[in-house]
Design a protein around this motif. Structure first.
Motif, PDB file in Angstrom:
ATOM      1  N   LYS A 183      34.744  -0.099  -3.170  1.00 57.13           N
ATOM      2  CA  LYS A 183      33.478   0.065  -3.872  1.00 57.13           C
ATOM      3  C   LYS A 183      32.345  -0.358  -2.945  1.00 57.13           C
ATOM      4  N   PRO A 184      31.223   0.360  -2.999  1.00 55.48           N
ATOM      5  CA  PRO A 184      30.101   0.009  -2.123  1.00 55.48           C
ATOM      6  C   PRO A 184      29.417  -1.269  -2.581  1.00 55.48           C
ATOM      7  N   SER A 185      28.789  -1.942  -1.645  1.00 54.25           N
ATOM      8  CA  SER A 185      28.024  -3.143  -1.951  1.00 54.25           C
ATOM      9  C   SER A 185      26.845  -3.218  -1.004  1.00 54.25           C
ATOM     10  N   ARG A 186      25.978  -4.172  -1.256  1.00 53.02           N
ATOM     11  CA  ARG A 186      24.832  -4.353  -0.379  1.00 53.02           C
ATOM     12  C   ARG A 186      25.308  -4.797   1.006  1.00 53.02           C
ATOM     13  N   ASN A 187      24.881  -4.086   2.023  1.00 55.05           N
ATOM     14  CA  ASN A 187      25.228  -4.398   3.416  1.00 55.05           C
ATOM     15  C   ASN A 187      26.717  -4.302   3.705  1.00 55.05           C
ATOM     16  N   GLY A 188      27.428  -3.493   2.942  1.00 56.41           N
ATOM     17  CA  GLY A 188      28.845  -3.387   3.248  1.00 56.41           C
ATOM     18  C   GLY A 188      29.631  -2.610   2.218  1.00 56.41           C
ATOM     19  N   MET A 189      30.940  -2.770   2.303  1.00 58.81           N
ATOM     20  CA  MET A 189      31.884  -2.099   1.416  1.00 58.81           C
ATOM     21  C   MET A 189      33.002  -3.066   1.071  1.00 58.81           C
ATOM     22  N   PHE A 190      33.324  -3.145  -0.217  1.00 62.50           N
ATOM     23  CA  PHE A 190      34.450  -3.967  -0.643  1.00 62.50           C
ATOM     24  C   PHE A 190      35.726  -3.140  -0.643  1.00 62.50           C
ATOM     25  N   ASP A 191      36.778  -3.686  -0.054  1.00 63.35           N
ATOM     26  CA  ASP A 191      38.132  -3.178  -0.238  1.00 63.35           C
ATOM     27  C   ASP A 191      38.868  -4.187  -1.099  1.00 63.35           C
ATOM     28  N   ILE A 192      39.492  -3.716  -2.172  1.00 67.61           N
ATOM     29  CA  ILE A 192      40.257  -4.584  -3.067  1.00 67.61           C
ATOM     30  C   ILE A 192      41.727  -4.205  -2.945  1.00 67.61           C
ATOM     31  N   TRP A 193      42.511  -5.147  -2.460  1.00 67.12           N
ATOM     32  CA  TRP A 193      43.942  -4.941  -2.257  1.00 67.12           C
ATOM     33  C   TRP A 193      44.689  -5.615  -3.409  1.00 67.12           C
ATOM     34  N   GLU A 194      45.578  -4.859  -4.064  1.00 61.96           N
ATOM     35  CA  GLU A 194      46.201  -5.369  -5.285  1.00 61.96           C
ATOM     36  C   GLU A 194      47.707  -5.166  -5.274  1.00 61.96           C
ATOM     37  N   LYS A 195      48.392  -6.178  -5.800  1.00 65.12           N
ATOM     38  CA  LYS A 195      49.842  -6.118  -5.976  1.00 65.12           C
ATOM     39  C   LYS A 195      50.220  -7.049  -7.130  1.00 65.12           C
ATOM     40  N   ASP A 196      50.926  -6.510  -8.112  1.00 63.23           N
ATOM     41  CA  ASP A 196      51.428  -7.307  -9.239  1.00 63.23           C
ATOM     42  C   ASP A 196      50.330  -8.147  -9.892  1.00 63.23           C
ATOM     43  N   GLY A 197      49.158  -7.551 -10.035  1.00 61.33           N
ATOM     44  CA  GLY A 197      48.054  -8.243 -10.687  1.00 61.33           C
ATOM     45  C   GLY A 197      47.250  -9.150  -9.790  1.00 61.33           C
ATOM     46  N   ARG A 198      47.715  -9.373  -8.586  1.00 57.70           N
ATOM     47  CA  ARG A 198      46.970 -10.208  -7.629  1.00 57.70           C
ATOM     48  C   ARG A 198      46.003  -9.335  -6.855  1.00 57.70           C
ATOM     49  N   GLN A 199      44.759  -9.756  -6.770  1.00 52.43           N
ATOM     50  CA  GLN A 199      43.744  -9.002  -6.050  1.00 52.43           C
ATOM     51  C   GLN A 199      43.179  -9.828  -4.894  1.00 52.43           C
ATOM     52  N   ILE A 200      42.970  -9.156  -3.772  1.00 48.11           N
ATOM     53  CA  ILE A 200      42.369  -9.779  -2.608  1.00 48.11           C
ATOM     54  C   ILE A 200      41.168  -8.937  -2.196  1.00 48.11           C
ATOM     55  N   TYR A 201      40.012  -9.578  -2.125  1.00 47.99           N
ATOM     56  CA  TYR A 201      38.765  -8.892  -1.804  1.00 47.99           C
ATOM     57  C   TYR A 201      38.401  -9.116  -0.338  1.00 47.99           C
ATOM     58  N   ILE A 202      38.115  -8.014   0.333  1.00 52.93           N
ATOM     59  CA  ILE A 202      37.648  -8.056   1.712  1.00 52.93           C
ATOM     60  C   ILE A 202      36.389  -7.206   1.804  1.00 52.93           C
ATOM     61  N   LYS A 203      35.336  -7.792   2.363  1.00 54.83           N
ATOM     62  CA  LYS A 203      34.080  -7.056   2.507  1.00 54.83           C
ATOM     63  C   LYS A 203      33.882  -6.693   3.973  1.00 54.83           C
ATOM     64  N   ILE A 204      33.717  -5.404   4.215  1.00 55.07           N
ATOM     65  CA  ILE A 204      33.419  -4.900   5.556  1.00 55.07           C
ATOM     66  C   ILE A 204      31.902  -4.809   5.688  1.00 55.07           C
ATOM     67  N   LEU A 205      31.354  -5.503   6.676  1.00 52.45           N
ATOM     68  CA  LEU A 205      29.916  -5.585   6.822  1.00 52.45           C
ATOM     69  C   LEU A 205      29.374  -4.356   7.535  1.00 52.45           C
ATOM     70  N   TYR A 206      28.283  -3.818   6.999  1.00 52.58           N
ATOM     71  CA  TYR A 206      27.526  -2.752   7.658  1.00 52.58           C
ATOM     72  C   TYR A 206      26.089  -3.234   7.753  1.00 52.58           C
ATOM     73  N   LEU A 207      25.726  -3.755   8.910  1.00 51.43           N
ATOM     74  CA  LEU A 207      24.417  -4.358   9.076  1.00 51.43           C
ATOM     75  C   LEU A 207      23.586  -3.605  10.096  1.00 51.43           C
ATOM     76  N   GLU A 208      22.275  -3.650   9.905  1.00 52.93           N
ATOM     77  CA  GLU A 208      21.356  -3.084  10.866  1.00 52.93           C
ATOM     78  C   GLU A 208      20.996  -4.143  11.898  1.00 52.93           C
ATOM     79  N   LEU A 209      20.920  -3.732  13.154  1.00 50.23           N
ATOM     80  CA  LEU A 209      20.526  -4.665  14.202  1.00 50.23           C
ATOM     81  C   LEU A 209      19.082  -5.090  14.011  1.00 50.23           C
ATOM     82  N   THR A 210      18.824  -6.362  14.248  1.00 46.18           N
ATOM     83  CA  THR A 210      17.460  -6.884  14.197  1.00 46.18           C
ATOM     84  C   THR A 210      17.004  -7.186  15.612  1.00 46.18           C
ATOM     85  N   ASN A 211      15.924  -6.588  16.027  1.00 49.63           N
ATOM     86  CA  ASN A 211      15.436  -6.810  17.392  1.00 49.63           C
ATOM     87  C   ASN A 211      14.361  -7.892  17.413  1.00 49.63           C
TER      88      ASN A 211
END
Length: 211
Positions: A183-211
């Motif tokens: 699912k999309p999120s601010r400045n990134g994307m959440f991947d939710i990995w699930e097995k037997d009711g257990r969920q693990i959330y990992i957010k992949i960051l998509y950031l803009e470079l600041t000069n």
């Protein structure tokens, strides 16, 4: 890429999870650029290259997440990295070390480059360089593991790329039996990995470079 799975991640299984800390990306960016900060990039990279085990989790987080604010990092789409990956695919480990060391000099906290160097040094029985880069990889991945506990969106593990996500999955022993949703999120994307009711959330960051 498949080479993310080659390393013996059992080496990580003996390491517990340290204290979790909220990642302040704006503060990390500011600290890295500030020559007076103890978290200045040049100061941290000096310790990282010389004695990576001396870095604490906050310092490791500054180096790992600080890559988002550098314009000299090597992407997997870079032709130089593609040449390294091809040499690895052909098991040309001497060439891997030659190419990998050049990319390491430019982007020393690149996990993809570190992994290929590790496999190459291991294959050539170079234990000294293998252990040095392994300590660097442990330092950086410990920084990732201390970014959250993965139990909720608010406490998701934070990673810089999909490739780094799969490295983390190996460390967490999350395999094919897990299903993934995103699912999309601010400045990134959440991947939710699930097995037997257990969920693990990992957010992949998509950031803009600041000069």
């Amino acid at each position: 890429m498949k080479y993310h799975f080659f390393l013996l991640f059992i080496l990580f299984s003996v390491f517990g999870f340290g204290q979790k800390s909220k990642i302040d990306l704006k503060a990390i960016e500011k600290n890295l650029k500030n020559p007076d900060s103890p978290y200045n990039y040049d100061k941290l990279i000096f310790k990282y290259k010389g004695y990576p085990k001396s870095l604490d989790s906050i310092e490791a987080q500054h180096l790992y997440y600080g890559r988002n604010f550098r314009n000299d990092k090597i992407a997997t789409s870079d032709e130089r990295f593609k040449s390294l990956a091809e040499a690895f695919k052909q098991s040309n480990f001497e060439e891997c070390i030659k190419l990998g060391k050049a990319l390491y000099d430019k982007d020393p906290t690149n996990l993809d480059v570190l992994l290929i160097l590790l496999r190459s040094y291991d294959s050539l029985k170079d234990g000294t360089n293998f252990m040095h880069h392994l300590n660097q990889l442990r330092t950086l991945t410990d920084g990732i593991k201390s970014s959250g506990d993965g139990k909720t969106e608010k406490t998701a593990y934070l990673v810089n790329s999909i490739g780094d996500e799969y490295i983390l999955l190996n460390i967490l022993n999350i395999g094919k039996e897990y299903t993934r949703s995103s699912k999309p999120s601010r400045n990134g994307m959440f991947d939710i990995w699930e097995k037997d009711g257990r969920q693990i959330y990992i957010k992949i960051l998509y950031l803009e470079l600041t000069n």
